[in-house]
Each structure stands twice: as structure tokens, then as C-alpha cells.
Design a protein around this motif. Structure first.
Motif, PDB file in Angstrom:
ATOM      1  N   ALA A 197       3.723 -25.406  60.826  1.00 55.84           N
ATOM      2  CA  ALA A 197       3.178 -24.062  60.631  1.00 55.84           C
ATOM      3  C   ALA A 197       4.369 -22.872  61.490  1.00 55.84           C
ATOM      4  N   GLY A 198       4.968 -23.255  62.403  1.00 55.69           N
ATOM      5  CA  GLY A 198       5.706 -22.569  62.852  1.00 55.69           C
ATOM      6  C   GLY A 198       7.054 -22.309  62.410  1.00 55.69           C
ATOM      7  N   LEU A 199       7.513 -22.795  61.256  1.00 53.30           N
ATOM      8  CA  LEU A 199       8.810 -22.747  60.708  1.00 53.30           C
ATOM      9  C   LEU A 199       8.744 -21.277  59.721  1.00 53.30           C
ATOM     10  N   PRO A 200       7.897 -20.910  59.232  1.00 47.79           N
ATOM     11  CA  PRO A 200       7.960 -19.657  58.299  1.00 47.79           C
ATOM     12  C   PRO A 200       8.164 -18.423  59.487  1.00 47.79           C
ATOM     13  N   LEU A 201       7.705 -18.553  60.479  1.00 48.87           N
ATOM     14  CA  LEU A 201       7.858 -17.388  61.593  1.00 48.87           C
ATOM     15  C   LEU A 201       9.222 -17.483  62.147  1.00 48.87           C
ATOM     16  N   SER A 202       9.788 -18.733  62.430  1.00 53.85           N
ATOM     17  CA  SER A 202      10.891 -19.022  63.074  1.00 53.85           C
ATOM     18  C   SER A 202      11.924 -18.330  62.019  1.00 53.85           C
ATOM     19  N   ALA A 203      11.713 -18.777  60.755  1.00 60.63           N
ATOM     20  CA  ALA A 203      12.775 -18.240  59.683  1.00 60.63           C
ATOM     21  C   ALA A 203      12.729 -16.744  59.656  1.00 60.63           C
ATOM     22  N   VAL A 204      11.762 -15.963  59.707  1.00 60.53           N
ATOM     23  CA  VAL A 204      11.548 -14.719  59.767  1.00 60.53           C
ATOM     24  C   VAL A 204      12.451 -14.037  61.011  1.00 60.53           C
TER      25      VAL A 204
END
Length: 188
Positions: A67-74
Motif C-alpha cells: 500500500a505504501g509503494l505508490p506513494l513512495s514512487a510518487v
């Protein structure tokens, strides 16, 4: 179930497949530099949790990571863009910004022309907001920021006249400057 020839190990895990898909959200440079290590680390976490055959333990570890991966990618994209802006400050970048702004303005004009009622509401809202802000600033500027428009404002005084009779409560009334001048002339 584990295949150490692939980066990340357990390729049959649905968490691994989801993570591998979401890794693609990262900028290309980050994927090339850190992608294999990220996949290996995630696979190790999942394998460690799944050794006890506890599905909930695996999910409890994998869900926050995935779940934290998209925010980390942004965030990685933003960091890359900031780095690029700092290292490539030349005249061409300004033209890219101007072209981008020009495209945004053209899009906004087309959208406004498509729906004139929305345009009217947007313009009216902006006008009221700008007008209210300007009015509030003018009031605050005149009353609090700028000094009063006369010399020695600390000598400013207000004169009151108190009417007191025996059966009434004392009442105060203000004197105008004209009344003060009349009283001063009568006293002299």
C-alpha cells in the motif's frame, strides 16, 4: 517454491506479483539502481512470514508495504524532478515551463468556453474573493498597520459629558469637536 535465480525469490506468491507490478511506478533510474534489491528484500520478508504458514501474518506484513509503494514512487518521481531542475538550469528549461503554462491556459479557456455557466460562477467567485480580500487588507492597513494621519496620535483624547440626576443612572455622552470648540471659546 523459491527460485533464487530471479530477483526476489518466491515468484508464485501473489504479493510478489503485485509488488513487481507496482515497482514499475518508480522512475526508471530508481528501478535500475534499486529494483533488484527491493524485490529481494520484499521476497525475503514474505518468505520469512510464510514459513509458519500463517496467512494473516503474511498479509499483515505485505499489505502496508504494497500500500505504501505508490506513494513512495510518487515521492521518488518528485525527488528526481527536483534533482533534474537543480542540475539542468538552462534557458531551455524556461521554455519548457512557458510551453506547459501555455498549454494549461489553452485547456482552461476551452473548458470555460464549453460551459459558460461554470465560467460565470468561477469568475463571480474569484471577483468576490478578490474584492473581500482587498477590502479586509485595506481596513487592516488603515487601522492597524499605518500610523494615524495626524501628529502625536498618543495625545488623542475622547471627551465625555456625564449627566447625573438623583433619580437616574449616570449617563455618558460624547462631545463632538464643534461642541468642544464652543466650550473652549466660552471659557476664554
Amino acid at each position: 517454491m523459491t527460485n533464487r535465480n530471479t530477483p526476489g525469490g518466491s515468484v508464485t506468491s501473489p504479493w510478489y506479483r503485485i509488488y513487481r507490478i507496482l515497482i514499475r511506478l518508480y522512475p526508471r533510474d530508481v528501478r535500475i539502481r534499486d529494483g533488484r534489491e527491493m524485490m529481494r528484500l520484499f521476497s525475503d520478508i514474505i518468505e520469512t512470514a510464510s514459513k509458519n504458514r500463517q496467512t494473516f501474518a503474511v498479509a499483515r506484513l505485505a499489505i502496508p508495504i504494497v500500500a505504501g509503494l505508490p506513494l513512495s514512487a510518487v515521492r521518488a518521481h518528485i525527488r528526481m524532478r527536483r534533482r533534474d531542475r537543480r542540475t539542468h538550469r538552462n534557458g531551455r528549461d524556461r521554455w519548457i515551463l512557458i510551453d506547459s503554462m501555455r498549454m494549461d491556459i489553452r485547456f482552461a479557456i476551452r473548458a470555460f468556453l464549453r460551459d459558460p455557466r461554470f465560467t460565470a460562477v468561477a469568475v463571480l467567485t474569484l471577483a468576490l474573493g478578490i474584492g473581500a480580500t482587498t477590502t479586509m487588507f485595506s481596513v487592516v492597513n488603515a487601522s492597524l498597520i499605518r500610523p494615524p494621519p495626524f501628529p502625536d496620535p498618543n495625545r488623542l483624547a475622547i471627551l465625555y459629558l456625564t449627566h447625573a440626576t438623583s433619580d437616574e443612572v449616570p449617563r455618558r455622552t460624547r462631545w463632538s469637536y464643534a461642541e468642544y470648540e464652543l466650550l473652549r471659546q466660552a471659557a476664554s
